[in-house]
Scaffold this motif. Sequence first.
Motif, PDB file in Angstrom:
ATOM      1  N   ASP A 116       0.706  -1.211   0.050  1.00 24.67           N
ATOM      2  CA  ASP A 116       0.013  -0.043  -0.022  1.00 24.67           C
ATOM      3  C   ASP A 116       0.788   1.340   0.077  1.00 24.67           C
ATOM      4  OD1 ASP A 116      -2.042  -1.786   0.138  1.00 24.67           O
ATOM      5  OD2 ASP A 116      -2.407  -1.649   2.369  1.00 24.67           O
ATOM      6  N   GLU A 117       2.000   1.138   0.527  1.00 31.04           N
ATOM      7  CA  GLU A 117       2.792   2.488   0.736  1.00 31.04           C
ATOM      8  C   GLU A 117       4.201   2.576  -0.074  1.00 31.04           C
ATOM      9  OE1 GLU A 117       2.715   3.911   4.762  1.00 31.04           O
ATOM     10  OE2 GLU A 117       1.225   2.885   5.386  1.00 31.04           O
ATOM     11  N   GLY A 118       4.378   1.289  -0.501  1.00 34.11           N
ATOM     12  CA  GLY A 118       5.553   1.322  -1.527  1.00 34.11           C
ATOM     13  C   GLY A 118       6.867   1.342  -0.657  1.00 34.11           C
ATOM     14  N   TYR A 119       6.963   0.932   0.501  1.00 33.86           N
ATOM     15  CA  TYR A 119       8.269   0.835   1.036  1.00 33.86           C
ATOM     16  C   TYR A 119       9.164  -0.308   0.624  1.00 33.86           C
ATOM     17  CZ  TYR A 119       6.771   4.073   5.039  1.00 33.86           C
ATOM     18  OH  TYR A 119       6.288   5.156   5.870  1.00 33.86           O
ATOM     19  N   ASN A 120      10.462  -0.132   0.837  1.00 35.16           N
ATOM     20  CA  ASN A 120      11.415  -1.290   0.640  1.00 35.16           C
ATOM     21  C   ASN A 120      11.726  -1.805   1.713  1.00 35.16           C
ATOM     22  OD1 ASN A 120      13.588   0.268   1.578  1.00 35.16           O
ATOM     23  ND2 ASN A 120      14.053   1.386  -0.296  1.00 35.16           N
ATOM     24  N   LEU A 121      12.433  -3.004   1.589  1.00 33.89           N
ATOM     25  CA  LEU A 121      12.605  -3.839   3.011  1.00 33.89           C
ATOM     26  C   LEU A 121      13.414  -2.821   3.983  1.00 33.89           C
ATOM     27  CD1 LEU A 121      13.331  -7.305   1.662  1.00 33.89           C
ATOM     28  CD2 LEU A 121      11.364  -6.522   2.818  1.00 33.89           C
ATOM     29  N   GLU A 122      14.419  -2.228   3.616  1.00 31.66           N
ATOM     30  CA  GLU A 122      15.235  -1.348   4.506  1.00 31.66           C
ATOM     31  C   GLU A 122      14.482  -0.178   5.175  1.00 31.66           C
ATOM     32  OE1 GLU A 122      19.403   1.562   4.338  1.00 31.66           O
ATOM     33  OE2 GLU A 122      18.411   0.677   2.323  1.00 31.66           O
ATOM     34  N   ALA A 123      13.644   0.292   4.221  1.00 31.66           N
ATOM     35  CA  ALA A 123      12.685   1.265   4.866  1.00 31.66           C
ATOM     36  C   ALA A 123      11.669   0.626   5.944  1.00 31.66           C
ATOM     37  CB  ALA A 123      11.885   2.061   3.823  1.00 31.66           C
ATOM     38  N   ILE A 124      11.168  -0.653   5.751  1.00 27.87           N
ATOM     39  CA  ILE A 124      10.336  -1.306   6.445  1.00 27.87           C
ATOM     40  C   ILE A 124      11.150  -1.654   7.846  1.00 27.87           C
ATOM     41  CG2 ILE A 124       9.217  -3.358   6.821  1.00 27.87           C
ATOM     42  CD1 ILE A 124       8.430  -3.385   4.008  1.00 27.87           C
ATOM     43  N   ARG A 125      12.394  -2.139   7.745  1.00 28.37           N
ATOM     44  CA  ARG A 125      13.199  -2.395   8.718  1.00 28.37           C
ATOM     45  C   ARG A 125      13.515  -1.232   9.577  1.00 28.37           C
ATOM     46  NH1 ARG A 125      18.575  -2.600   6.909  1.00 28.37           N
ATOM     47  NH2 ARG A 125      18.169  -4.292   5.476  1.00 28.37           N
ATOM     48  N   ASN A 126      13.756  -0.064   9.050  1.00 24.70           N
ATOM     49  CA  ASN A 126      13.938   1.222   9.860  1.00 24.70           C
ATOM     50  C   ASN A 126      12.727   1.555  10.701  1.00 24.70           C
ATOM     51  OD1 ASN A 126      16.577   1.082   9.123  1.00 24.70           O
ATOM     52  ND2 ASN A 126      16.252   2.514   7.221  1.00 24.70           N
ATOM     53  N   LYS A 127      11.683   1.638  10.117  1.00 25.99           N
ATOM     54  CA  LYS A 127      10.455   1.925  10.616  1.00 25.99           C
ATOM     55  C   LYS A 127       9.978   0.777  11.781  1.00 25.99           C
ATOM     56  CE  LYS A 127       5.602   2.815   9.821  1.00 25.99           C
ATOM     57  NZ  LYS A 127       5.497   4.302  10.473  1.00 25.99           N
ATOM     58  N   ILE A 128      10.101  -0.335  11.425  1.00 25.46           N
ATOM     59  CA  ILE A 128       9.662  -1.247  12.884  1.00 25.46           C
ATOM     60  C   ILE A 128      10.726  -1.027  13.967  1.00 25.46           C
ATOM     61  CG2 ILE A 128       9.846  -3.583  13.296  1.00 25.46           C
ATOM     62  CD1 ILE A 128       8.749  -4.253  10.571  1.00 25.46           C
ATOM     63  N   ALA A 129      12.169  -0.567  13.405  1.00 23.98           N
ATOM     64  CA  ALA A 129      13.097  -0.558  14.601  1.00 23.98           C
ATOM     65  C   ALA A 129      12.938   0.942  15.460  1.00 23.98           C
ATOM     66  CB  ALA A 129      14.600  -0.512  13.855  1.00 23.98           C
ATOM     67  N   THR A 130      12.540   1.886  14.557  1.00 23.99           N
ATOM     68  CA  THR A 130      12.486   3.091  15.459  1.00 23.99           C
ATOM     69  C   THR A 130      11.085   3.702  15.882  1.00 23.99           C
ATOM     70  OG1 THR A 130      12.015   4.136  13.290  1.00 23.99           O
ATOM     71  CG2 THR A 130      14.554   3.793  14.012  1.00 23.99           C
ATOM     72  N   ASP A 131       9.843   2.950  15.148  1.00 23.91           N
ATOM     73  CA  ASP A 131       8.679   3.490  15.601  1.00 23.91           C
ATOM     74  C   ASP A 131       8.151   2.736  16.881  1.00 23.91           C
ATOM     75  OD1 ASP A 131       5.960   4.134  15.904  1.00 23.91           O
ATOM     76  OD2 ASP A 131       5.547   3.715  13.784  1.00 23.91           O
ATOM     77  N   PRO A 132       7.997   3.518  18.107  1.00 25.24           N
ATOM     78  CA  PRO A 132       7.513   2.945  19.271  1.00 25.24           C
ATOM     79  C   PRO A 132       6.284   2.203  19.459  1.00 25.24           C
ATOM     80  CG  PRO A 132       7.743   5.353  19.476  1.00 25.24           C
ATOM     81  CD  PRO A 132       8.059   5.088  18.124  1.00 25.24           C
TER      82      PRO A 132
END
Length: 213
Positions: free
Chosen positions: A65-81
Motif C-alpha cells: 500500500d505504501e511502497g516501502y522497500n525492505l530497508e525502509a520497513i526495517r528502519n520503521k519497525i526498529a524506530t517506531d515506538p
Amino acid sequence: MENQFWQLNEFSDLLGRHFTTVNSWFNDLEKNKIHFVNKTQSGNKRVFDSLDLEIGKLIVRLRDDEGYNLEAIRNKIATDPSIETRPFPIDYQSDQQELSIEVVSNEISKNIESQVGNLLKNFEEQMMLRLGESAEERIIRERQRDINNMITTNRIQTKLELEALDKWAELPTKERSIGLFVKREDTIKREMFVKKYILENFESRLNNEMKND
C-alpha cells in the motif's frame, strides 16, 4: 488469535505470501536484532504467534500500500515506538553468527594446511637439488614424508591447542564469560581464541621442527 501458533507454511498462507519470502523478512529482522521469533525446543524451527502476525501484516501493508522497500520497513519497525516487537534472549546467537564462525574455522584449517604444504614442498625441492635418487627411492621417501607430515602436524596442533587453552584460562573471567545474570563460559569465543592461536604460531613451530630434524 492470541494463543494461536503457526509454523512457517501456515503462517505464510495467512499473509498471502510464499514461505521463502516471509522467511527472508523475519531473517532480516532477526539478523538486525529488531524482532525475535520464538523457536521450537530443538531450536531449528520458528513458531509464529499473533505478535509475529501483526509484524507480518505490517510488512505486507507497507510494501503493497505504501511502497516501502525492505530497508525502509526495517528502519520503521526498529524506530517506531508504537510497533511492538519481541526482545531477544540474553544468550542469543544468530544462525549468521554460527555460520560466520564455521566459515572462519574452515578458513583457518585451510590456511594451516596450505602453510604445511608450501613449507614442506620447498624443503623437499631443496633436498632434491642436493641428493640424487632413483624412482623407487623417491616413492619410499614420499611415503615416509607423508607419514612424517601427518605425525608432525598432529603433534604441533596438539601442543598449540594445549598452550592456547592455558592462555585462555589466564584471561579475566569477564572476557571468558557470556550472559548478564547467569555467567557461563563463552565456548564459541574459546574455540576462536584457540584456532587463532594455532594459526598465528603454526608456521614458526613447523619451521623449528624441520630445523631440529
